[in-house]
Design a protein around this motif. Structure first.
Motif, mmCIF file in Angstrom:
data_model
loop_
_atom_site.group_PDB
_atom_site.id
_atom_site.type_symbol
_atom_site.label_atom_id
_atom_site.label_comp_id
_atom_site.label_asym_id
_atom_site.label_seq_id
_atom_site.Cartn_x
_atom_site.Cartn_y
_atom_site.Cartn_z
ATOM 1 N N TRP B 187 13.774 54.077 48.316
ATOM 2 C CA TRP B 187 13.419 53.475 46.885
ATOM 3 C C TRP B 187 11.101 53.627 46.963
ATOM 4 O O TRP B 187 10.863 54.208 46.669
ATOM 5 C CB TRP B 187 13.641 52.078 45.417
ATOM 6 N N LEU B 188 11.531 51.791 47.980
ATOM 7 C CA LEU B 188 9.644 51.778 48.458
ATOM 8 C C LEU B 188 8.992 53.276 49.085
ATOM 9 O O LEU B 188 7.983 54.069 48.585
ATOM 10 C CB LEU B 188 9.609 51.332 49.286
ATOM 11 N N PRO B 189 9.491 54.446 50.065
ATOM 12 C CA PRO B 189 9.310 55.347 50.349
ATOM 13 C C PRO B 189 8.941 56.120 49.296
ATOM 14 O O PRO B 189 8.106 57.125 49.336
ATOM 15 C CB PRO B 189 10.029 55.249 52.120
ATOM 16 N N ALA B 190 10.022 56.318 48.251
ATOM 17 C CA ALA B 190 9.839 57.119 47.217
ATOM 18 C C ALA B 190 8.785 57.091 46.365
ATOM 19 O O ALA B 190 7.592 57.556 46.069
ATOM 20 C CB ALA B 190 11.475 58.011 47.461
ATOM 21 N N LEU B 191 8.635 55.891 46.853
ATOM 22 C CA LEU B 191 7.151 56.120 45.580
ATOM 23 C C LEU B 191 6.372 55.647 45.500
ATOM 24 O O LEU B 191 5.007 55.145 45.349
ATOM 25 C CB LEU B 191 8.404 54.490 44.579
ATOM 26 N N ALA B 192 6.238 55.467 47.543
ATOM 27 C CA ALA B 192 5.458 55.130 47.823
ATOM 28 C C ALA B 192 3.519 55.843 47.158
ATOM 29 O O ALA B 192 2.952 55.358 46.572
ATOM 30 C CB ALA B 192 4.799 55.049 49.424
ATOM 31 N N PRO B 193 3.533 57.434 47.152
ATOM 32 C CA PRO B 193 2.621 58.044 46.433
ATOM 33 C C PRO B 193 2.374 57.081 45.389
ATOM 34 O O PRO B 193 0.651 57.165 44.788
ATOM 35 C CB PRO B 193 3.239 59.041 46.467
ATOM 36 N N SER B 194 3.308 56.917 44.513
ATOM 37 C CA SER B 194 2.627 56.753 42.801
ATOM 38 C C SER B 194 2.484 54.803 43.030
ATOM 39 O O SER B 194 1.024 54.288 42.374
ATOM 40 C CB SER B 194 3.795 56.210 42.427
ATOM 41 N N LEU B 195 3.208 54.724 43.876
ATOM 42 C CA LEU B 195 1.964 52.942 44.419
ATOM 43 C C LEU B 195 0.882 52.890 44.688
ATOM 44 O O LEU B 195 -0.072 52.198 44.047
ATOM 45 C CB LEU B 195 3.263 52.017 45.363
ATOM 46 N N PHE B 196 0.686 53.916 45.772
ATOM 47 C CA PHE B 196 -0.697 54.107 46.385
ATOM 48 C C PHE B 196 -1.276 54.628 45.343
ATOM 49 O O PHE B 196 -2.898 53.875 44.832
ATOM 50 C CB PHE B 196 -1.144 54.823 47.328
ATOM 51 N N ALA B 197 -1.240 55.320 44.246
ATOM 52 C CA ALA B 197 -1.954 55.876 43.602
ATOM 53 C C ALA B 197 -2.279 55.075 41.983
ATOM 54 O O ALA B 197 -3.603 55.191 41.631
ATOM 55 C CB ALA B 197 -1.328 57.310 42.995
ATOM 56 N N GLY B 198 -1.005 53.836 41.965
ATOM 57 C CA GLY B 198 -1.076 53.381 40.559
ATOM 58 C C GLY B 198 -2.329 51.801 41.254
ATOM 59 O O GLY B 198 -3.102 51.828 40.674
ATOM 60 N N ALA B 199 -2.519 51.373 42.479
ATOM 61 C CA ALA B 199 -3.358 50.647 43.065
ATOM 62 C C ALA B 199 -4.590 51.098 42.681
ATOM 63 O O ALA B 199 -5.650 50.326 42.705
ATOM 64 C CB ALA B 199 -2.640 50.261 44.418
ATOM 65 N N ARG B 200 -4.806 52.627 43.183
ATOM 66 C CA ARG B 200 -5.770 52.911 43.830
ATOM 67 C C ARG B 200 -6.842 53.099 41.839
ATOM 68 O O ARG B 200 -7.448 52.406 41.644
ATOM 69 C CB ARG B 200 -6.452 54.616 44.027
ATOM 70 N N LEU B 201 -6.286 52.960 41.229
ATOM 71 C CA LEU B 201 -6.486 53.448 39.641
ATOM 72 C C LEU B 201 -6.398 52.354 39.059
ATOM 73 O O LEU B 201 -7.748 51.780 38.466
ATOM 74 C CB LEU B 201 -5.489 54.767 39.089
ATOM 75 N N GLY B 202 -5.585 51.108 39.823
ATOM 76 C CA GLY B 202 -5.868 49.414 38.872
ATOM 77 C C GLY B 202 -6.686 49.031 39.406
ATOM 78 O O GLY B 202 -7.709 48.626 38.600
ATOM 79 N N LEU B 203 -6.989 48.719 40.937
ATOM 80 C CA LEU B 203 -8.279 48.565 41.138
ATOM 81 C C LEU B 203 -9.784 49.385 40.730
ATOM 82 O O LEU B 203 -10.434 48.092 39.891
ATOM 83 C CB LEU B 203 -7.822 48.724 42.697
ATOM 84 N N SER B 204 -9.388 50.614 40.381
ATOM 85 C CA SER B 204 -11.122 50.964 39.852
ATOM 86 C C SER B 204 -11.245 49.809 38.700
ATOM 87 O O SER B 204 -12.502 50.552 38.713
ATOM 88 C CB SER B 204 -11.978 52.361 40.191
ATOM 89 N N LEU B 205 -10.280 50.274 38.252
ATOM 90 C CA LEU B 205 -10.104 49.597 36.543
ATOM 91 C C LEU B 205 -11.027 47.980 36.451
ATOM 92 O O LEU B 205 -11.612 47.565 35.453
ATOM 93 C CB LEU B 205 -8.786 49.812 35.531
ATOM 94 N N GLY B 206 -10.142 47.495 37.357
ATOM 95 C CA GLY B 206 -10.004 46.426 37.312
ATOM 96 C C GLY B 206 -11.876 45.725 37.759
ATOM 97 O O GLY B 206 -12.122 45.202 37.054
ATOM 98 N N TRP B 207 -12.148 46.558 38.550
ATOM 99 C CA TRP B 207 -13.371 46.371 38.849
ATOM 100 C C TRP B 207 -14.360 46.515 38.241
ATOM 101 O O TRP B 207 -15.221 45.323 37.869
ATOM 102 C CB TRP B 207 -13.808 47.109 40.509
ATOM 103 N N LYS B 208 -14.490 47.335 37.534
ATOM 104 C CA LYS B 208 -14.669 47.593 36.175
ATOM 105 C C LYS B 208 -14.698 46.252 35.296
ATOM 106 O O LYS B 208 -16.354 45.738 34.369
ATOM 107 C CB LYS B 208 -15.086 49.056 35.740
ATOM 108 N N VAL B 209 -13.715 46.430 34.760
ATOM 109 C CA VAL B 209 -13.881 44.900 33.837
ATOM 110 C C VAL B 209 -13.960 43.893 34.292
ATOM 111 O O VAL B 209 -15.176 42.319 33.386
ATOM 112 C CB VAL B 209 -12.073 45.046 33.041
ATOM 113 N N ILE B 210 -14.496 43.973 35.360
ATOM 114 C CA ILE B 210 -14.720 41.961 35.888
ATOM 115 C C ILE B 210 -15.857 41.563 35.879
ATOM 116 O O ILE B 210 -16.939 41.065 35.636
ATOM 117 C CB ILE B 210 -14.028 41.848 37.270
ATOM 118 N N VAL B 211 -16.958 42.845 35.907
ATOM 119 C CA VAL B 211 -17.950 42.561 35.956
ATOM 120 C C VAL B 211 -18.483 42.743 34.221
ATOM 121 O O VAL B 211 -19.660 41.646 33.816
ATOM 122 C CB VAL B 211 -18.904 44.420 36.478
#
Ligand SMILES: Nc1ncnc2c1ncn2[C@@H]1O[C@H](COP(=O)(O)OP(=O)(O)O)[C@@H](O)[C@H]1O
Ligand SMILES: [Mg+2]
Lengths: 229, 273
Positions: B187-211
């Motif tokens: 599961w984890l290796p197969a999900l890794a690409p989506s986990l990373f894509a999600g992390a990237r997207l989530g962090l970028s959204l988080g930065w914008k809203v925190i400011v």
């Protein structure tokens, strides 16, 4: 291993029409016997194998396998591409020495540490065969294991399978659409045809192993199977 | 996202072993862009000669001041902590919900409206609502970050779950992989690409809203400092804070997240730049 009165109906996802693939199907495989199931594509060979493996629940009938240790080779290798070849095998058999042994048997020792993605199709399928034998299975299930390969590689792997089988005979079911493969490897060949699938013909193969693909007796048997198909 | 058919030749190995010259060349276009940008800005500032358009030296001086008096690290730490907590919360919830959606028809239909609704609500709205509801509490920024990044994360992980090869799950079942092994090795290796894509997207959204949250309702953090600079009409400071923040984000993104992803997806051998 015994199948008794197996029935399985699939409902076509698009049209919604039910199609009965297996109806009141029975088959017994004796211990130590390798039975080949031959039939055109779409007759229900894979379904039959998956019923035995417990991957498909039959609508009716009973499967008596006595919860065996299964070794299975699918039409595709089904390896975990992110793990090394060796780890793919140890995950199934929990025994590193055993993994090395079967890898040597299929001639892939030098690729033990490689990822499956660097192997060719034939090499990957050899890993799948090695994995199936590594678990010391009570019941070996093979679903057109060599049909995706070129004829030359397939021929080599058939002989390899025969070697492995001779080292450790066990109970096995080999699904194939290749009559010569069936005649070469099996103790008994059953021909599956029709919808729902029934046994159209059955042949015993009383030839000593190792057999050769050039054996005229096997070739004649092959012609009979083709005629029955 | 599958690279099962990518067969690396000797070329891939050679690239991996190739020493620095190539690597430096790889960054050349980006460096060139930044240099040109700075030059163009300086040219504009000189031509306009206007107090609200500070030149490059003024901005750099401001950046050096902010960093050397220690306020940058302090404020950055506060902001990163808020984003980190909010993101972690969103990530955990999204993994559970996303996998449930991928595996269960009812769960998918149940959460689908929430995800669609969440994707369309602007981060600004979450920021305003959280300021109103939670005031200056730590809950405020954490909730705002979590709420604004969770829907995108859920969608990514849901789609990743759907793309896990059912054939491999069958194989794992037949060979009696334990639950733990199936999770860790499949599961984890197969999900890794989506986990990373999600992390990237989530962090970028988080930065914008925190400011935004820090501008409206906090008395510390990078957003608060930005707001102060803005109130004092100190454009050099506004730009300096923004640039520093962007640099840290880039380090997080390229240095840490991408390095981690490369490690995890070594087996792919498909060279991503
Ligand atoms: N999961 C399924 N859902 C619907 N139909 C299926 C499913 N599995 C198999 N079938 C149908 O059952 C028939 C037999 O399939 P299969 O057992 O794969 O045949 P074979 O392996 O002999 O080529 C085919 O017509 C196929 O479309
Ligand atoms: Mg089949």
């Amino acid at each position: 291993m015994r199948l008794e009165g197996i029935g399985k109906t699939f409902v076509d996802a698009r049209s919604g029409t039910p199609q009965q693939v297996l109806a009141d199907f029975s088959l017994t495989v004796e211990p130590g016997e390798l039975v080949a199931v031959v039939g055109a594509s779409g007759t229900g060979k894979t379904t039959l194998l998956h019923v035995v493996a417990g991957l498909v629940q039959p609508d009716t009938g009973t499967v008596e396998t006595g919860d065996p240790r299964l070794g299975i080779v699918f039409q595709q290798p089904r390896l975990l591409d992110w793990l090394s070849v060796r780890e793919n095998i140890t995950l199934a058999c929990h025994d590193g020495a055993k993994a090395d042994e079967v890898l040597a048997a299929v001639g892939l020792t030098e690729y033990a540490g490689s990822y499956p993605t660097v192997l060719s199709g034939g090499q990957r399928q050899r890993v799948a065969v090695a994995r199936a034998f590594a678990v010391e299975p009570d019941l070996l299930l093979l679903d057109e294991p060599f049909s995706a390969l070129d004829e030359l590689t397939a021929r080599k792997l058939r002989l390899l399978l025969q070697d492995l089988w001779m080292q450790r005979p066990r109970t096995g079911l080999l699904v194939t659409h290749n009559p010569l493969e069936a005649a070469l490897l099996a103790d008994r060949v059953i021909v599956l045809a029709g919808r729902p699938a029934r046994i159209a013909a059955e042949y015993r193969v009383d030839r000593e192993r190792p057999r050769s693909a050039e054996d005229p007796h096997l070739f004649e048997l092959h012609s009979q199977i083709v005629a029955a198909l | 996202m599958t690279a099962t058919d990518v067969r690396p030749g000797p070329v891939a190995a050679a690239v991996a072993k190739a020493p620095h010259p190539r690597r430096r060349l790889r960054f050349l276009p980006a460096v060139l862009f930044l240099v040109l940008l700075a030059a163009a800005w300086q040219l504009m500032a000189t031509l306009l000669d206007f107090v609200l358009v500070p030149g490059v030296p003024a901005i750099v001086t401001e950046m050096v001041d902010i960093v050397s008096d220690g306020s940058f690290l302090d404020q950055l730490g506060i902001t990163v902590l808020r984003v980190g907590l909010g993101f972690a919360l969103a990530f955990v919830v999204a993994v559970v919900v996303g996998i449930a959606m991928g595996r269960n028809e009812f769960a998918r239909r149940f959460f689908e409206p929430a995800v669609l609704l969440g994707l369309t609500i602007p981060g600004l709205v979450w920021a305003l609502l959280c300021v109103i509801w939670f005031g200056i509490d730590l809950v405020n920024p954490v909730a705002a970050v979590a709420l604004s990044s969770a829907p995108a994360l859920m969608l990514q992980i849901y789609q990743g779950t759907r793309s896990v090869d059912p054939d491999l799950l069958e194989m794992a079942h037949v060979y009696r992989f334990s639950r733990r092994v199936t999770l860790r090795k499949l599961w984890l290796p197969a999900l890794a690409p989506s986990l990373f894509a999600g992390a990237r997207l989530g962090l970028s959204l988080g930065w914008k809203v925190i400011v935004l949250v820090e501008v409206f309702g906090m008395s510390s953090g990078v957003g608060y400092q930005l707001n102060n600079a803005f109130a004092a009409q100190n454009v050099a400071a506004v730009l300096a804070w923004t640039l520093l923040f962007a640099i840290v984000m880039a380090i997080l993104e390229y240095g840490i997240l991408q390095g981690l992803e490369k490690r995890v997806s070594r087996w792919r051998k498909a060279v991503s730049v």
